[in-house]
Design a protein around this motif. Structure first.
Motif, PDB file in Angstrom:
ATOM      1  N   LEU A  54      61.816  81.261  37.538  1.00 14.78           N
ATOM      2  CA  LEU A  54      62.597  80.962  36.337  1.00 14.78           C
ATOM      3  C   LEU A  54      63.874  81.793  36.300  1.00 14.78           C
ATOM      4  O   LEU A  54      64.959  81.265  36.048  1.00 14.78           O
ATOM      5  CB  LEU A  54      61.744  81.236  35.091  1.00 14.78           C
ATOM      6  N   ALA A  55      63.758  83.067  36.574  1.00 10.69           N
ATOM      7  CA  ALA A  55      64.933  83.944  36.581  1.00 10.69           C
ATOM      8  C   ALA A  55      65.957  83.472  37.604  1.00 10.69           C
ATOM      9  O   ALA A  55      67.161  83.402  37.327  1.00 10.69           O
ATOM     10  CB  ALA A  55      64.509  85.383  36.876  1.00 10.69           C
ATOM     11  N   ASN A  56      65.479  83.127  38.787  1.00 14.32           N
ATOM     12  CA  ASN A  56      66.376  82.668  39.844  1.00 14.32           C
ATOM     13  C   ASN A  56      66.998  81.324  39.499  1.00 14.32           C
ATOM     14  O   ASN A  56      68.173  81.078  39.792  1.00 14.32           O
ATOM     15  CB  ASN A  56      65.637  82.621  41.174  1.00 14.32           C
ATOM     16  N   PHE A  57      66.244  80.455  38.862  1.00 17.33           N
ATOM     17  CA  PHE A  57      66.789  79.161  38.443  1.00 17.33           C
ATOM     18  C   PHE A  57      67.849  79.339  37.372  1.00 17.33           C
ATOM     19  O   PHE A  57      68.840  78.590  37.336  1.00 17.33           O
ATOM     20  CB  PHE A  57      65.677  78.229  37.937  1.00 17.33           C
ATOM     21  N   GLN A  58      67.665  80.308  36.494  1.00 17.14           N
ATOM     22  CA  GLN A  58      68.671  80.544  35.455  1.00 17.14           C
ATOM     23  C   GLN A  58      69.990  81.017  36.070  1.00 17.14           C
ATOM     24  O   GLN A  58      71.062  80.600  35.644  1.00 17.14           O
ATOM     25  CB  GLN A  58      68.155  81.568  34.433  1.00 17.14           C
ATOM     26  N   VAL A  59      69.910  81.870  37.082  1.00 14.56           N
ATOM     27  CA  VAL A  59      71.130  82.314  37.763  1.00 14.56           C
ATOM     28  C   VAL A  59      71.765  81.134  38.502  1.00 14.56           C
ATOM     29  O   VAL A  59      72.988  80.938  38.446  1.00 14.56           O
ATOM     30  CB  VAL A  59      70.832  83.494  38.719  1.00 14.56           C
ATOM     31  N   TYR A  60      70.948  80.343  39.186  1.00 15.63           N
ATOM     32  CA  TYR A  60      71.439  79.137  39.867  1.00 15.63           C
ATOM     33  C   TYR A  60      72.125  78.202  38.874  1.00 15.63           C
ATOM     34  O   TYR A  60      73.225  77.714  39.135  1.00 15.63           O
ATOM     35  CB  TYR A  60      70.267  78.439  40.561  1.00 15.63           C
ATOM     36  N   TYR A  61      71.486  77.970  37.735  1.00 17.13           N
ATOM     37  CA  TYR A  61      72.058  77.111  36.696  1.00 17.13           C
ATOM     38  C   TYR A  61      73.422  77.642  36.250  1.00 17.13           C
ATOM     39  O   TYR A  61      74.392  76.889  36.146  1.00 17.13           O
ATOM     40  CB  TYR A  61      71.097  77.042  35.496  1.00 17.13           C
ATOM     41  N   GLN A  62      73.494  78.950  36.019  1.00 13.51           N
ATOM     42  CA  GLN A  62      74.766  79.527  35.566  1.00 13.51           C
ATOM     43  C   GLN A  62      75.829  79.437  36.656  1.00 13.51           C
ATOM     44  O   GLN A  62      77.008  79.202  36.356  1.00 13.51           O
ATOM     45  CB  GLN A  62      74.552  80.969  35.117  1.00 13.51           C
ATOM     46  N   ASN A  63      75.423  79.599  37.909  1.00 10.19           N
ATOM     47  CA  ASN A  63      76.360  79.406  39.019  1.00 10.19           C
ATOM     48  C   ASN A  63      76.932  77.986  38.995  1.00 10.19           C
ATOM     49  O   ASN A  63      78.131  77.789  39.191  1.00 10.19           O
ATOM     50  CB  ASN A  63      75.662  79.622  40.369  1.00 10.19           C
ATOM     51  N   LEU A  64      76.052  77.013  38.791  1.00  8.57           N
ATOM     52  CA  LEU A  64      76.491  75.613  38.763  1.00  8.57           C
ATOM     53  C   LEU A  64      77.453  75.364  37.614  1.00  8.57           C
ATOM     54  O   LEU A  64      78.440  74.637  37.776  1.00  8.57           O
ATOM     55  CB  LEU A  64      75.283  74.676  38.667  1.00  8.57           C
ATOM     56  N   ARG A  65      77.174  75.955  36.455  1.00  8.59           N
ATOM     57  CA  ARG A  65      78.092  75.804  35.316  1.00  8.59           C
ATOM     58  C   ARG A  65      79.465  76.382  35.694  1.00  8.59           C
ATOM     59  O   ARG A  65      80.493  75.778  35.431  1.00  8.59           O
ATOM     60  CB  ARG A  65      77.544  76.519  34.075  1.00  8.59           C
ATOM     61  N   LEU A 121      83.514  66.603  42.953  1.00  5.27           N
ATOM     62  CA  LEU A 121      82.671  67.791  42.844  1.00  5.27           C
ATOM     63  C   LEU A 121      82.348  68.136  41.392  1.00  5.27           C
ATOM     64  O   LEU A 121      81.225  68.553  41.088  1.00  5.27           O
ATOM     65  CB  LEU A 121      83.322  68.977  43.547  1.00  5.27           C
ATOM     66  N   HIS A 122      83.302  67.961  40.503  1.00  3.04           N
ATOM     67  CA  HIS A 122      83.066  68.234  39.085  1.00  3.04           C
ATOM     68  C   HIS A 122      81.875  67.417  38.582  1.00  3.04           C
ATOM     69  O   HIS A 122      80.977  67.947  37.923  1.00  3.04           O
ATOM     70  CB  HIS A 122      84.338  67.904  38.292  1.00  3.04           C
ATOM     71  N   VAL A 123      81.838  66.150  38.939  1.00  2.00           N
ATOM     72  CA  VAL A 123      80.729  65.270  38.539  1.00  2.00           C
ATOM     73  C   VAL A 123      79.426  65.692  39.227  1.00  2.00           C
ATOM     74  O   VAL A 123      78.362  65.744  38.594  1.00  2.00           O
ATOM     75  CB  VAL A 123      81.067  63.794  38.852  1.00  2.00           C
ATOM     76  N   LYS A 124      79.486  65.996  40.509  1.00  2.00           N
ATOM     77  CA  LYS A 124      78.285  66.399  41.257  1.00  2.00           C
ATOM     78  C   LYS A 124      77.698  67.687  40.695  1.00  2.00           C
ATOM     79  O   LYS A 124      76.484  67.806  40.523  1.00  2.00           O
ATOM     80  CB  LYS A 124      78.609  66.555  42.752  1.00  2.00           C
ATOM     81  N   PHE A 125      78.557  68.648  40.408  1.00  2.81           N
ATOM     82  CA  PHE A 125      78.066  69.922  39.888  1.00  2.81           C
ATOM     83  C   PHE A 125      77.427  69.735  38.507  1.00  2.81           C
ATOM     84  O   PHE A 125      76.433  70.381  38.189  1.00  2.81           O
ATOM     85  CB  PHE A 125      79.184  70.957  39.832  1.00  2.81           C
ATOM     86  N   GLU A 126      77.969  68.831  37.703  1.00  2.85           N
ATOM     87  CA  GLU A 126      77.353  68.536  36.408  1.00  2.85           C
ATOM     88  C   GLU A 126      75.975  67.907  36.603  1.00  2.85           C
ATOM     89  O   GLU A 126      75.014  68.253  35.900  1.00  2.85           O
ATOM     90  CB  GLU A 126      78.241  67.610  35.586  1.00  2.85           C
ATOM     91  N   ASP A 147      70.161  68.778  36.131  1.00  2.00           N
ATOM     92  CA  ASP A 147      68.842  68.799  36.767  1.00  2.00           C
ATOM     93  C   ASP A 147      68.235  70.203  36.719  1.00  2.00           C
ATOM     94  O   ASP A 147      67.053  70.365  36.424  1.00  2.00           O
ATOM     95  CB  ASP A 147      68.960  68.309  38.210  1.00  2.00           C
ATOM     96  N   ALA A 148      69.043  71.222  36.995  1.00  2.00           N
ATOM     97  CA  ALA A 148      68.542  72.605  36.968  1.00  2.00           C
ATOM     98  C   ALA A 148      68.082  72.987  35.567  1.00  2.00           C
ATOM     99  O   ALA A 148      67.056  73.669  35.408  1.00  2.00           O
ATOM    100  CB  ALA A 148      69.622  73.573  37.460  1.00  2.00           C
ATOM    101  N   ASN A 149      68.799  72.538  34.561  1.00  2.00           N
ATOM    102  CA  ASN A 149      68.425  72.832  33.184  1.00  2.00           C
ATOM    103  C   ASN A 149      67.056  72.229  32.848  1.00  2.00           C
ATOM    104  O   ASN A 149      66.222  72.872  32.202  1.00  2.00           O
ATOM    105  CB  ASN A 149      69.496  72.313  32.228  1.00  2.00           C
ATOM    106  N   ILE A 150      66.808  71.022  33.314  1.00  2.00           N
ATOM    107  CA  ILE A 150      65.507  70.379  33.106  1.00  2.00           C
ATOM    108  C   ILE A 150      64.410  71.170  33.820  1.00  2.00           C
ATOM    109  O   ILE A 150      63.333  71.409  33.266  1.00  2.00           O
ATOM    110  CB  ILE A 150      65.542  68.912  33.590  1.00  2.00           C
TER     111      ILE A 150
END
Length: 159
Positions: free
Chosen positions: A24-35, A49-54, A59-62
């Motif tokens: 969970l911690a690692n996914f939260q960092v990954y999610y923030q990286n994607l944002r 890329l803007h669309v792909k990253f969104e 998906d990461a948020n889910i």
């Protein structure tokens, strides 16, 4: 051996919940990286890329929510403070990345770390006969392997 109300060994379920909190911690960092890369991407590939990253951060948020709910299902409390995330994270932190290749490489590097954690959890969940966690990890791994393959293909590399 004591079983919980799910029929799982309580000690093994506790260990799995701890490992899921690391995920969970690692996914939260990954999610923030994607944002961050979604917001900051620049250049000729911006629109794609803007669309792909969104798509990826949605998906990461889910997945973050699914992981937290699985931790609760196993009888533990999900981490929810940023310092817990940064102290537990192995995923690289991407800061001020606006260049396309660096952004895509960050995704590959992040997913590679997530896959290591997920494979470890998969092995432990299999040993614990925890089909719920096992199924979740299998699904995550399958999706993320495909994303790594696609990102590596975009970079002109092979897996």
């Amino acid at each position: 051996m004591t079983l919980n109300s799910l029929g799982l060994n309580t000690e093994k379920a506790k260990v799995l919940a701890e490992d899921l909190n690391v995920l969970l911690a690692n996914f939260q960092v990954y999610y923030q990286n994607l944002r961050g890369i979604h917001w900051n991407i620049k250049g000729k590939r911006f629109f794609d890329l803007h669309v792909k990253f969104e798509e990826l951060y949605t998906d990461a948020n889910i997945k973050v929510d699914e992981i937290a709910e699985r931790i609760l299902t196993l009888g533990a409390t999900p981490l929810h403070a940023f310092d817990d995330y940064t102290n537990s994270a192995k995923v690289p932190v991407g800061k001020n990345i606006s260049e396309d290749v660096k952004a895509v490489q960050l995704i590959v590097d992040s997913l590679s770390e997530l896959l290591k954690i997920e494979r470890s959890i998969l092995e432990k969940s299999d040993d614990a006969d925890d089909e719920g966690t096992n199924s979740m990890m299998s699904d995550f791994i399958t999706e993320q392997e495909k994303t790594v393959w696609m990102m590596k293909a975009w970079l002109g590399e092979t897996v």
